[in-house]
Motif scaffolding. Sequence first.
Motif, PDB file in Angstrom:
ATOM      1  N   ALA A  98     -43.555 -11.567  15.111  1.00  0.00           N
ATOM      2  CA  ALA A  98     -43.431 -12.362  16.334  1.00  0.00           C
ATOM      3  C   ALA A  98     -43.626 -13.723  15.935  1.00  0.00           C
ATOM      4  CB  ALA A  98     -44.247 -12.174  17.249  1.00  0.00           C
ATOM      5  N   LYS A  99     -44.158 -14.017  14.543  1.00  0.00           N
ATOM      6  CA  LYS A  99     -44.486 -15.291  13.820  1.00  0.00           C
ATOM      7  C   LYS A  99     -43.199 -15.779  13.306  1.00  0.00           C
ATOM      8  CE  LYS A  99     -49.351 -14.963  13.587  1.00  0.00           C
ATOM      9  NZ  LYS A  99     -50.498 -14.883  12.617  1.00  0.00           N
ATOM     10  N   GLY A 100     -42.362 -14.833  13.294  1.00  0.00           N
ATOM     11  CA  GLY A 100     -40.956 -15.040  12.424  1.00  0.00           C
ATOM     12  C   GLY A 100     -41.218 -15.148  10.930  1.00  0.00           C
ATOM     13  N   ALA A 101     -42.137 -14.223  10.595  1.00  0.00           N
ATOM     14  CA  ALA A 101     -42.514 -14.162   9.058  1.00  0.00           C
ATOM     15  C   ALA A 101     -41.424 -13.700   8.023  1.00  0.00           C
ATOM     16  CB  ALA A 101     -43.652 -13.239   8.957  1.00  0.00           C
ATOM     17  N   PHE A 102     -40.438 -12.909   8.785  1.00  0.00           N
ATOM     18  CA  PHE A 102     -39.580 -12.264   7.814  1.00  0.00           C
ATOM     19  C   PHE A 102     -38.184 -12.845   7.849  1.00  0.00           C
ATOM     20  CE2 PHE A 102     -42.713  -9.036   9.223  1.00  0.00           C
ATOM     21  CZ  PHE A 102     -43.425  -9.072   8.015  1.00  0.00           C
ATOM     22  N   GLY A 103     -38.070 -13.853   8.524  1.00  0.00           N
ATOM     23  CA  GLY A 103     -36.802 -14.803   8.593  1.00  0.00           C
ATOM     24  C   GLY A 103     -35.943 -14.570   9.685  1.00  0.00           C
ATOM     25  N   SER A 104     -34.630 -14.416   9.924  1.00  0.00           N
ATOM     26  CA  SER A 104     -33.708 -14.111  10.770  1.00  0.00           C
ATOM     27  C   SER A 104     -33.710 -13.207  11.639  1.00  0.00           C
ATOM     28  CB  SER A 104     -32.376 -14.301  10.354  1.00  0.00           C
ATOM     29  OG  SER A 104     -32.076 -13.474   9.450  1.00  0.00           O
ATOM     30  N   ALA A 105     -33.304 -12.807  12.476  1.00  0.00           N
ATOM     31  CA  ALA A 105     -33.273 -11.418  13.198  1.00  0.00           C
ATOM     32  C   ALA A 105     -32.826 -10.229  12.424  1.00  0.00           C
ATOM     33  CB  ALA A 105     -32.381 -11.321  14.751  1.00  0.00           C
ATOM     34  N   GLU A 106     -31.679 -10.763  11.530  1.00  0.00           N
ATOM     35  CA  GLU A 106     -30.932  -9.636  10.729  1.00  0.00           C
ATOM     36  C   GLU A 106     -31.932  -9.321   9.484  1.00  0.00           C
ATOM     37  OE1 GLU A 106     -27.044  -9.558   8.045  1.00  0.00           O
ATOM     38  OE2 GLU A 106     -26.858 -10.296   9.828  1.00  0.00           O
ATOM     39  N   TRP A 125     -35.791  -5.940   6.694  1.00  0.00           N
ATOM     40  CA  TRP A 125     -37.237  -5.798   6.244  1.00  0.00           C
ATOM     41  C   TRP A 125     -37.855  -4.362   6.487  1.00  0.00           C
ATOM     42  CZ3 TRP A 125     -42.342  -5.467   8.116  1.00  0.00           C
ATOM     43  CH2 TRP A 125     -43.190  -5.558   7.325  1.00  0.00           C
ATOM     44  N   VAL A 126     -37.848  -4.413   7.944  1.00  0.00           N
ATOM     45  CA  VAL A 126     -38.380  -3.042   8.877  1.00  0.00           C
ATOM     46  C   VAL A 126     -37.558  -1.693   8.216  1.00  0.00           C
ATOM     47  CG1 VAL A 126     -38.516  -2.121  11.272  1.00  0.00           C
ATOM     48  CG2 VAL A 126     -39.012  -4.510  10.872  1.00  0.00           C
ATOM     49  N   SER A 127     -36.297  -1.933   8.074  1.00  0.00           N
ATOM     50  CA  SER A 127     -35.634  -0.632   7.687  1.00  0.00           C
ATOM     51  C   SER A 127     -36.124  -0.360   6.290  1.00  0.00           C
ATOM     52  CB  SER A 127     -34.163  -1.038   7.625  1.00  0.00           C
ATOM     53  OG  SER A 127     -33.659  -1.180   8.920  1.00  0.00           O
ATOM     54  N   PRO A 144     -24.985  -4.337   4.933  1.00  0.00           N
ATOM     55  CA  PRO A 144     -24.816  -5.614   5.797  1.00  0.00           C
ATOM     56  C   PRO A 144     -24.181  -5.291   6.953  1.00  0.00           C
ATOM     57  CG  PRO A 144     -24.498  -6.146   3.338  1.00  0.00           C
ATOM     58  CD  PRO A 144     -24.445  -4.616   3.557  1.00  0.00           C
ATOM     59  N   ALA A 145     -22.962  -4.490   7.046  1.00  0.00           N
ATOM     60  CA  ALA A 145     -22.341  -4.246   8.233  1.00  0.00           C
ATOM     61  C   ALA A 145     -23.256  -3.593   9.484  1.00  0.00           C
ATOM     62  CB  ALA A 145     -21.229  -3.420   8.280  1.00  0.00           C
ATOM     63  N   GLN A 146     -24.182  -2.662   8.766  1.00  0.00           N
ATOM     64  CA  GLN A 146     -25.023  -1.842   9.665  1.00  0.00           C
ATOM     65  C   GLN A 146     -26.019  -2.711  10.118  1.00  0.00           C
ATOM     66  OE1 GLN A 146     -25.988   0.900   6.685  1.00  0.00           O
ATOM     67  NE2 GLN A 146     -25.595   2.561   8.145  1.00  0.00           N
ATOM     68  N   LEU A 147     -26.615  -3.701   9.756  1.00  0.00           N
ATOM     69  CA  LEU A 147     -27.584  -4.771   9.965  1.00  0.00           C
ATOM     70  C   LEU A 147     -26.690  -5.598  10.995  1.00  0.00           C
ATOM     71  CD1 LEU A 147     -29.284  -5.496   6.677  1.00  0.00           C
ATOM     72  CD2 LEU A 147     -30.426  -4.524   8.825  1.00  0.00           C
ATOM     73  N   ARG A 148     -25.527  -6.131  10.745  1.00  0.00           N
ATOM     74  CA  ARG A 148     -25.098  -6.963  11.729  1.00  0.00           C
ATOM     75  C   ARG A 148     -24.772  -6.253  13.080  1.00  0.00           C
ATOM     76  NH1 ARG A 148     -21.851  -8.662   7.227  1.00  0.00           N
ATOM     77  NH2 ARG A 148     -20.407  -6.981   7.831  1.00  0.00           N
ATOM     78  N   ALA A 149     -24.415  -5.068  12.791  1.00  0.00           N
ATOM     79  CA  ALA A 149     -24.326  -4.521  14.063  1.00  0.00           C
ATOM     80  C   ALA A 149     -25.556  -3.950  15.065  1.00  0.00           C
ATOM     81  CB  ALA A 149     -23.639  -3.117  14.189  1.00  0.00           C
ATOM     82  N   ALA A 150     -26.705  -3.907  14.093  1.00  0.00           N
ATOM     83  CA  ALA A 150     -27.837  -3.793  14.920  1.00  0.00           C
ATOM     84  C   ALA A 150     -28.847  -4.788  15.608  1.00  0.00           C
ATOM     85  CB  ALA A 150     -28.918  -2.983  13.674  1.00  0.00           C
ATOM     86  N   VAL A 151     -28.143  -6.028  15.054  1.00  0.00           N
ATOM     87  CA  VAL A 151     -28.874  -7.222  15.813  1.00  0.00           C
ATOM     88  C   VAL A 151     -28.674  -7.296  17.379  1.00  0.00           C
ATOM     89  CG1 VAL A 151     -29.010  -9.758  15.715  1.00  0.00           C
ATOM     90  CG2 VAL A 151     -29.089  -8.507  13.578  1.00  0.00           C
ATOM     91  N   PRO A 152     -27.194  -7.176  17.879  1.00  0.00           N
ATOM     92  CA  PRO A 152     -27.030  -7.378  19.036  1.00  0.00           C
ATOM     93  C   PRO A 152     -27.553  -6.013  19.831  1.00  0.00           C
ATOM     94  CG  PRO A 152     -24.988  -7.131  17.888  1.00  0.00           C
ATOM     95  CD  PRO A 152     -26.042  -7.294  16.751  1.00  0.00           C
ATOM     96  N   ALA A 153     -27.571  -4.999  18.916  1.00  0.00           N
ATOM     97  CA  ALA A 153     -27.926  -3.548  19.729  1.00  0.00           C
ATOM     98  C   ALA A 153     -29.453  -3.531  20.085  1.00  0.00           C
ATOM     99  CB  ALA A 153     -27.659  -2.439  18.740  1.00  0.00           C
ATOM    100  N   ARG A 154     -30.159  -4.391  19.097  1.00  0.00           N
ATOM    101  CA  ARG A 154     -31.766  -4.587  19.524  1.00  0.00           C
ATOM    102  C   ARG A 154     -31.728  -5.588  20.452  1.00  0.00           C
ATOM    103  NH1 ARG A 154     -36.786  -3.457  18.083  1.00  0.00           N
ATOM    104  NH2 ARG A 154     -38.130  -5.321  18.009  1.00  0.00           N
ATOM    105  N   VAL A 155     -31.172  -6.474  20.673  1.00  0.00           N
ATOM    106  CA  VAL A 155     -31.172  -7.250  21.936  1.00  0.00           C
ATOM    107  C   VAL A 155     -30.843  -6.570  23.152  1.00  0.00           C
ATOM    108  CG1 VAL A 155     -29.983  -9.392  23.108  1.00  0.00           C
ATOM    109  CG2 VAL A 155     -30.616  -9.455  20.617  1.00  0.00           C
ATOM    110  N   ASP A 156     -29.793  -5.827  23.134  1.00  0.00           N
ATOM    111  CA  ASP A 156     -29.544  -4.885  24.306  1.00  0.00           C
ATOM    112  C   ASP A 156     -30.732  -3.913  24.653  1.00  0.00           C
ATOM    113  OD1 ASP A 156     -27.005  -6.247  24.469  1.00  0.00           O
ATOM    114  OD2 ASP A 156     -25.951  -4.377  23.622  1.00  0.00           O
TER     115      ASP A 156
END
Length: 232
Positions: A51-59, A64-66, A75-87
């Motif tokens: 929540a402090k943004g310690a690990f950089g961008s959403a991707e 890092w979490v993964s 990379p393609a999996q991460l790019r797809a996961a970013v909007p999926a997590r927003v949803d």
Amino acid sequence: MSALRAVIFDFFGTLTRSVRRGPQHAEIARALGCDPEVVRGVLDRTFHSRAKGAFGSAEATLRWVSEQAGGRPRPAQLRAAVPARVDALKADTQLRLDAVSALTEIRGRGLATALISDCTHELPAFLPSLPVAGLLDASVFSVEVGFCKPDPRIYLTACERLGVRPEECVYVGDGGSHELTGAEAVGMTAVRLAAPDLADHLVFGRDTRFRGAAVDSLTELLTLIDRRPVLV
């Protein structure tokens, strides 16, 4: 007592009903090659750092979490996961039935409104699509400013954006992140939202030392606010 000029809200569990992670989060974990329960544990123990943004961008944060959960996503999996997590976070979010009406009433009294949220990258992405967005004069997201409640700077940032002093503000929250005692420490009047549905709310750093006022609903908050003189 200073005249009231602004009411500042927490988001999750305050403007929204109780929040729990829905099934989409497990689907995202599997898509990243991870065990959902292991990912859940990483998310829980690293919330404030994320929540402090310690690990950089959403991707970068998802990568890092993964990796902490044993995954090696492409990379393609991460790019797809970013909007999926927003949803997924948006799906977890249900505004309180009186959130819009309470904010409308508060603004109708000539008061400014603001949001302070300890959050990761997803809330700033989906908040503009919610009915409350146009009823907030300022929003302070921890992931954007780099510090979480109860750090005094997060409250003072909201005050600066609204052009008010802390003693002219009421802060309303369910009590996560020690937010209520933090608000009091900078001079705000803090109010706990103690709605019945919060018994199973996902919360980090529950504010057990707060002994101030409490309300059962945002509608009840209006009665409390009306006891303060308003500076307009």
